[in-house]
Design a protein around this motif. Structure first.
Motif, PDB file in Angstrom:
ATOM      1  N   ARG A  86      -0.531  -1.552  -8.852  1.00  0.00           N
ATOM      2  CA  ARG A  86       0.665  -1.983  -9.581  1.00  0.00           C
ATOM      3  C   ARG A  86       1.816  -0.994  -9.402  1.00  0.00           C
ATOM      4  O   ARG A  86       2.982  -1.374  -9.508  1.00  0.00           O
ATOM      5  N   ASN A  87       1.501   0.273  -9.127  1.00  0.00           N
ATOM      6  CA  ASN A  87       2.546   1.270  -8.908  1.00  0.00           C
ATOM      7  C   ASN A  87       2.799   1.546  -7.424  1.00  0.00           C
ATOM      8  O   ASN A  87       3.554   2.454  -7.083  1.00  0.00           O
ATOM      9  N   GLY A  88       2.161   0.750  -6.560  1.00  0.00           N
ATOM     10  CA  GLY A  88       2.353   0.951  -5.126  1.00  0.00           C
ATOM     11  C   GLY A  88       2.185  -0.331  -4.351  1.00  0.00           C
ATOM     12  O   GLY A  88       1.645  -0.342  -3.247  1.00  0.00           O
ATOM     13  N   ALA A  89       2.660  -1.445  -4.947  1.00  0.00           N
ATOM     14  CA  ALA A  89       2.429  -2.765  -4.365  1.00  0.00           C
ATOM     15  C   ALA A  89       3.403  -3.109  -3.250  1.00  0.00           C
ATOM     16  O   ALA A  89       3.322  -4.189  -2.669  1.00  0.00           O
ATOM     17  N   THR A  90       4.329  -2.221  -2.957  1.00  0.00           N
ATOM     18  CA  THR A  90       5.211  -2.372  -1.803  1.00  0.00           C
ATOM     19  C   THR A  90       5.277  -1.022  -1.084  1.00  0.00           C
ATOM     20  O   THR A  90       4.961   0.014  -1.663  1.00  0.00           O
ATOM     21  N   ILE A  91       5.691  -1.059   0.168  1.00  0.00           N
ATOM     22  CA  ILE A  91       5.873   0.187   0.905  1.00  0.00           C
ATOM     23  C   ILE A  91       7.108   0.886   0.358  1.00  0.00           C
ATOM     24  O   ILE A  91       8.192   0.307   0.315  1.00  0.00           O
ATOM     25  N   THR A  92       6.934   2.120  -0.072  1.00  0.00           N
ATOM     26  CA  THR A  92       8.009   2.877  -0.716  1.00  0.00           C
ATOM     27  C   THR A  92       8.224   4.207  -0.010  1.00  0.00           C
ATOM     28  O   THR A  92       7.256   4.899   0.323  1.00  0.00           O
ATOM     29  N   LEU A  93       9.485   4.550   0.202  1.00  0.00           N
ATOM     30  CA  LEU A  93       9.821   5.856   0.756  1.00  0.00           C
ATOM     31  C   LEU A  93       9.784   6.881  -0.369  1.00  0.00           C
ATOM     32  O   LEU A  93      10.531   6.784  -1.336  1.00  0.00           O
ATOM     33  N   LYS A  94       8.907   7.860  -0.245  1.00  0.00           N
ATOM     34  CA  LYS A  94       8.721   8.857  -1.282  1.00  0.00           C
ATOM     35  C   LYS A  94       9.679  10.033  -1.093  1.00  0.00           C
ATOM     36  O   LYS A  94      10.177  10.271   0.011  1.00  0.00           O
ATOM     37  N   PRO A  95       9.966  10.805  -2.178  1.00  0.00           N
ATOM     38  CA  PRO A  95      10.889  11.946  -2.064  1.00  0.00           C
ATOM     39  C   PRO A  95      10.450  12.975  -1.020  1.00  0.00           C
ATOM     40  O   PRO A  95      11.276  13.707  -0.479  1.00  0.00           O
ATOM     41  N   TRP A  96       9.143  13.047  -0.746  1.00  0.00           N
ATOM     42  CA  TRP A  96       8.656  14.026   0.230  1.00  0.00           C
ATOM     43  C   TRP A  96       8.745  13.506   1.669  1.00  0.00           C
ATOM     44  O   TRP A  96       8.301  14.169   2.598  1.00  0.00           O
ATOM     45  N   GLY A  97       9.309  12.302   1.856  1.00  0.00           N
ATOM     46  CA  GLY A  97       9.611  11.819   3.199  1.00  0.00           C
ATOM     47  C   GLY A  97       8.628  10.846   3.803  1.00  0.00           C
ATOM     48  O   GLY A  97       8.867  10.324   4.893  1.00  0.00           O
ATOM     49  N   ALA A  98       7.515  10.576   3.136  1.00  0.00           N
ATOM     50  CA  ALA A  98       6.524   9.638   3.662  1.00  0.00           C
ATOM     51  C   ALA A  98       6.739   8.248   3.082  1.00  0.00           C
ATOM     52  O   ALA A  98       7.236   8.096   1.964  1.00  0.00           O
ATOM     53  N   ARG A  99       6.365   7.228   3.854  1.00  0.00           N
ATOM     54  CA  ARG A  99       6.329   5.854   3.358  1.00  0.00           C
ATOM     55  C   ARG A  99       4.896   5.562   2.929  1.00  0.00           C
ATOM     56  O   ARG A  99       3.954   5.858   3.669  1.00  0.00           O
ATOM     57  N   GLU A 100       4.732   4.968   1.743  1.00  0.00           N
ATOM     58  CA  GLU A 100       3.399   4.801   1.181  1.00  0.00           C
ATOM     59  C   GLU A 100       3.248   3.472   0.452  1.00  0.00           C
ATOM     60  O   GLU A 100       4.209   2.905  -0.047  1.00  0.00           O
ATOM     61  N   PHE A 101       2.002   3.001   0.386  1.00  0.00           N
ATOM     62  CA  PHE A 101       1.607   1.973  -0.573  1.00  0.00           C
ATOM     63  C   PHE A 101       0.165   2.252  -0.960  1.00  0.00           C
ATOM     64  O   PHE A 101      -0.527   3.062  -0.323  1.00  0.00           O
ATOM     65  N   GLY A 102      -0.298   1.620  -2.041  1.00  0.00           N
ATOM     66  CA  GLY A 102      -1.626   1.946  -2.533  1.00  0.00           C
ATOM     67  C   GLY A 102      -2.430   0.724  -2.933  1.00  0.00           C
ATOM     68  O   GLY A 102      -1.885  -0.352  -3.188  1.00  0.00           O
ATOM     69  N   VAL A 103      -3.741   0.910  -2.982  1.00  0.00           N
ATOM     70  CA  VAL A 103      -4.644  -0.110  -3.503  1.00  0.00           C
ATOM     71  C   VAL A 103      -5.519   0.533  -4.574  1.00  0.00           C
ATOM     72  O   VAL A 103      -5.730   1.755  -4.583  1.00  0.00           O
ATOM     73  N   LEU A 104      -6.003  -0.296  -5.480  1.00  0.00           N
ATOM     74  CA  LEU A 104      -6.833   0.177  -6.593  1.00  0.00           C
ATOM     75  C   LEU A 104      -7.927  -0.849  -6.838  1.00  0.00           C
ATOM     76  O   LEU A 104      -7.630  -2.035  -7.028  1.00  0.00           O
ATOM     77  N   ASP A 105      -9.202  -0.411  -6.831  1.00  0.00           N
ATOM     78  CA  ASP A 105     -10.266  -1.385  -7.062  1.00  0.00           C
ATOM     79  C   ASP A 105     -10.615  -1.466  -8.545  1.00  0.00           C
ATOM     80  O   ASP A 105     -10.041  -0.754  -9.383  1.00  0.00           O
TER      81      ASP A 105
END
Length: 206
Positions: A86-105
């Motif tokens: 829910r906090n990473g359901a899209t690809i997001t550019l993070k302040p540290w320069g990486a693009r991220e998304f997440g999954v949670l089981d």
């Protein structure tokens, strides 16, 4: 020389780990017995262990670095949208320069997919791009995703939405486009049943 750092993830039930890594993330099972499974995909590997005692002590967050995050996000959004964090359901550019998304089981094991700028693939082969065949993406939401050179064949897209998406060179055939919303998209070279979308939009289709 160090080769790989491989996490061990504990579960109450081994099947819960297989649901995440195999069914959800596309890993393959290299070994499985009553309480252990070794799973791998490309250069990533994990040991899944059935142990209620240790599962109760820790629900880990694991990071996997990739150089094809857009294709991976599109694949998982199709394969297992319920796993998107829910906090990473899209690809997001993070302040540290990486693009991220997440999954949670369902057991609160979290996997973060991360791409650094220097990891962007400059020579992605066509078979690395998402391919969707004979399935339903009805109601799916795609935001800030690169679907360049992807292919969609016999796919239901009714009520799906796409925003900030590149469809450059994408091929669509036998698609249900009812109520599809597309905004801020690159349509260059995109075809529907072999016809350029730009021609369709300008009434130049044969």
């Amino acid at each position: 020389m160090l080769i790989n750092l491989i996490p061990k993830v504990f579960y109450n039930h081994l099947q819960d780990g297989l649901d995440l890594f195999v069914s959800g993330l596309g890993f393959k099972v290299l070994h499985q017995d009553d309480d252990l499974a070794v799973v791998a995909r490309d250069g990533a590997k994990a040991y899944l262990v059935e142990s209620p005692e240790f599962a109760a002590k820790d629900r880990p967050e694991i990071a996997i670095e990739t150089d094809t995050i857009d294709a991976l996000f599109a694949e998982i959004s199709f394969r297992a949208p319920h796993l998107l964090h829910r906090n990473g359901a899209t690809i997001t550019l993070k302040p540290w320069g990486a693009r991220e998304f997440g999954v949670l089981d369902k057991t609160d094991v979290c996997v973060i997919f991360r791409q650094w700028p220097e990891q962007r693939s400059n020579s992605a082969m066509p078979d690395e791009q998402p391919k969707f065949e004979s399935t339903s993406l009805a109601g799916a939401r795609f935001h800030d995703v690169n679907l360049r050179s992807s292919s969609f064949d016999d796919v239901a897209l009714a009520d799906a939405s796409f925003s900030n998406v590149s469809f450059k060179g994408a091929k669509f055939a036998n698609i249900d486009f009812r109520n599809v919303e597309i905004s801020n998209a690159n349509l260059a070279g995109m075809t529907i049943n072999g016809i350029l979308v730009t021609d369709l939009l300008h009434g130049r289709a044969p």
